[in-house]
Design a protein around this motif. Structure first.
Motif, short mmCIF file in Angstrom:
data_model
loop_
_atom_site.label_atom_id
_atom_site.label_comp_id
_atom_site.label_asym_id
_atom_site.label_seq_id
_atom_site.Cartn_x
_atom_site.Cartn_y
_atom_site.Cartn_z
N LEU A 136 -1.01 -5.42 5.37
CA LEU A 136 -0.01 -4.75 6.19
C LEU A 136 0.12 -5.42 7.55
N THR A 137 -1.01 -5.83 8.13
CA THR A 137 -0.97 -6.52 9.42
C THR A 137 -0.25 -7.86 9.29
N LEU A 138 -0.54 -8.59 8.21
CA LEU A 138 0.12 -9.88 7.97
C LEU A 138 1.63 -9.70 7.84
N LEU A 139 2.05 -8.73 7.03
CA LEU A 139 3.48 -8.51 6.84
C LEU A 139 4.14 -8.09 8.15
N SER A 140 3.47 -7.21 8.89
CA SER A 140 3.99 -6.79 10.19
C SER A 140 4.14 -7.99 11.12
N ASN A 141 3.13 -8.85 11.15
CA ASN A 141 3.19 -10.04 12.01
C ASN A 141 4.33 -10.96 11.61
N MET A 142 4.57 -11.10 10.31
CA MET A 142 5.67 -11.95 9.84
C MET A 142 7.01 -11.42 10.33
N MET A 143 7.13 -10.11 10.42
CA MET A 143 8.38 -9.49 10.86
C MET A 143 8.53 -9.51 12.38
N THR A 144 7.42 -9.36 13.09
CA THR A 144 7.48 -9.24 14.55
C THR A 144 7.22 -10.57 15.27
N MET A 146 4.28 -11.74 15.84
CA MET A 146 3.08 -11.56 16.65
C MET A 146 1.87 -11.99 15.82
N ASN A 147 0.73 -12.12 16.49
CA ASN A 147 -0.48 -12.54 15.77
C ASN A 147 -1.61 -11.52 15.93
N LEU A 148 -1.27 -10.24 15.73
CA LEU A 148 -2.27 -9.18 15.74
C LEU A 148 -3.24 -9.37 14.58
N THR A 149 -4.45 -8.87 14.74
CA THR A 149 -5.42 -8.89 13.64
C THR A 149 -5.66 -7.50 13.06
N ASP A 150 -5.19 -6.44 13.74
CA ASP A 150 -5.48 -5.07 13.30
C ASP A 150 -4.37 -4.13 13.72
N MET A 151 -3.23 -4.22 13.03
CA MET A 151 -2.08 -3.38 13.36
C MET A 151 -2.37 -1.90 13.16
N GLU A 152 -3.25 -1.58 12.20
CA GLU A 152 -3.50 -0.19 11.84
C GLU A 152 -4.58 0.48 12.69
N THR A 153 -5.11 -0.20 13.68
CA THR A 153 -6.17 0.38 14.50
C THR A 153 -5.74 1.67 15.20
N CYS A 154 -6.68 2.59 15.35
CA CYS A 154 -6.40 3.80 16.13
C CYS A 154 -6.22 3.46 17.60
N ILE A 208 -6.88 9.05 5.18
CA ILE A 208 -5.84 8.10 4.80
C ILE A 208 -6.11 7.54 3.41
N GLY A 209 -5.04 7.39 2.61
CA GLY A 209 -5.18 6.91 1.24
C GLY A 209 -4.12 5.89 0.89
N TRP A 210 -4.05 5.52 -0.39
CA TRP A 210 -3.15 4.45 -0.82
C TRP A 210 -1.68 4.82 -0.62
N LYS A 211 -1.36 6.11 -0.74
CA LYS A 211 0.03 6.53 -0.52
C LYS A 211 0.47 6.25 0.92
N ASP A 212 -0.47 6.39 1.86
CA ASP A 212 -0.15 6.09 3.25
C ASP A 212 0.09 4.59 3.43
N GLY A 213 -0.63 3.77 2.65
CA GLY A 213 -0.39 2.33 2.69
C GLY A 213 1.00 1.97 2.20
N VAL A 214 1.45 2.62 1.13
CA VAL A 214 2.81 2.39 0.63
C VAL A 214 3.84 2.82 1.66
N ALA A 215 3.59 3.98 2.31
CA ALA A 215 4.51 4.45 3.34
C ALA A 215 4.55 3.48 4.52
N ALA A 216 3.39 2.92 4.88
CA ALA A 216 3.34 1.95 5.98
C ALA A 216 4.15 0.72 5.63
N LEU A 217 4.07 0.27 4.38
CA LEU A 217 4.85 -0.89 3.93
C LEU A 217 6.34 -0.63 4.10
N LYS A 218 6.78 0.56 3.70
CA LYS A 218 8.19 0.92 3.86
C LYS A 218 8.60 0.94 5.32
#
Length: 227
Positions: A136-144, A146-154, A208-218
């Motif tokens: 998810l961080t890689l995909l986010s970085n490709m779109m933005t 940016m070169n974050l390593t942990d987009m999902e961090t609290c 947090i579970g796999w459904k949240d990962g799918v939602a994050a992808l969307k």
């Protein structure tokens, strides 16, 4: 400068006293904003005990999700710097000083606390969670770009002015890619700081579970391509 600590809460009666005490113990001028997302396990009764002039308690009348709780909290901050703190014990408030340092030194407007670029300790847990996070961080970085390593961090830290120019739309865990996409489109300076991490298992209360990962992808696609 004053720090606002926003803590979204849902069914955390086992940890809320401890995390509140840990945040209080940090020697920084601060306010604590506890946002309860309609807990049903007795957390609310504990929050009534924690309320004070330096700790405000905000209550949702129905369960809406972490993003909604953060939206409520952000709308009530008074500090110059705002940090997100989960209500469990996975993230250590003693790291506030190094998380806020880039902002206090005038170098950054936003700081992400990375669990992956760090010389600190971290608990060894779920491989597939780590892989999903990195994807998810890689995909986010490709779109933005940016070169974050942990987009999902609290641990995300903001100058209050940055948040005042953002409207949070996502109610659940889609908040993470949404806020990342939106700050990427602003003329702000973003830094990362390595942090420790004491993750918990599902038996210990992880939500947090796999459904949240799918939602994050969307949400990555939604806020980067469709807006």
């Amino acid at each position: 400068m004053k720090l606002s600590v926003v803590i979204p809460i849902y069914n955390e009666k086992e940890t809320i006293r401890a995390i509140h005490a840990a945040v209080q113990a940090v020697p920084i001028d601060k306010e604590i904003i506890l946002v309860d997302d309609y807990s049903t396990d007795g957390t609310r009764e504990i929050l009534n005990e924690l309320a004070s002039p330096s700790t405000r308690v905000l209550l949702h009348e129905r369960n809406m999700g972490k993003g909604a709780a953060l939206r409520t909290g952000f709308g009530n901050v008074l500090g110059d710097i705002v940090i997100i703190q989960d209500a469990d014990l996975e993230y250590d408030p003693q790291e506030y000083a190094k998380l806020t340092r880039p902002i206090l030194e005038g170098k950054a407007d936003v700081v992400y606390g990375s669990r992956f670029v760090t010389g600190e300790y971290r608990r060894v847990l779920f491989f597939w969670h780590m892989l999903g996070n990195k994807f998810l961080t890689l995909l986010s970085n490709m779109m933005t770009n940016m070169n974050l390593t942990d987009m999902e961090t609290c641990y995300k830290v903001f100058r209050r002015e940055v948040l005042e120019n953002i409207t949070i739309e996502e109610n659940r865990f889609g908040f993470e890619p949404e806020i990342t996409a939106k700050i990427a489109k602003m003329n702000v300076r973003i830094y990362e700081v390595g942090i420790s991490y004491s993750g918990r298992t599902y038996k210990e209360g992880k939500k947090i579970g796999w459904k949240d990962g799918v939602a994050a992808l969307k949400c990555i696609l939604k806020y980067n391509l469709l807006r």
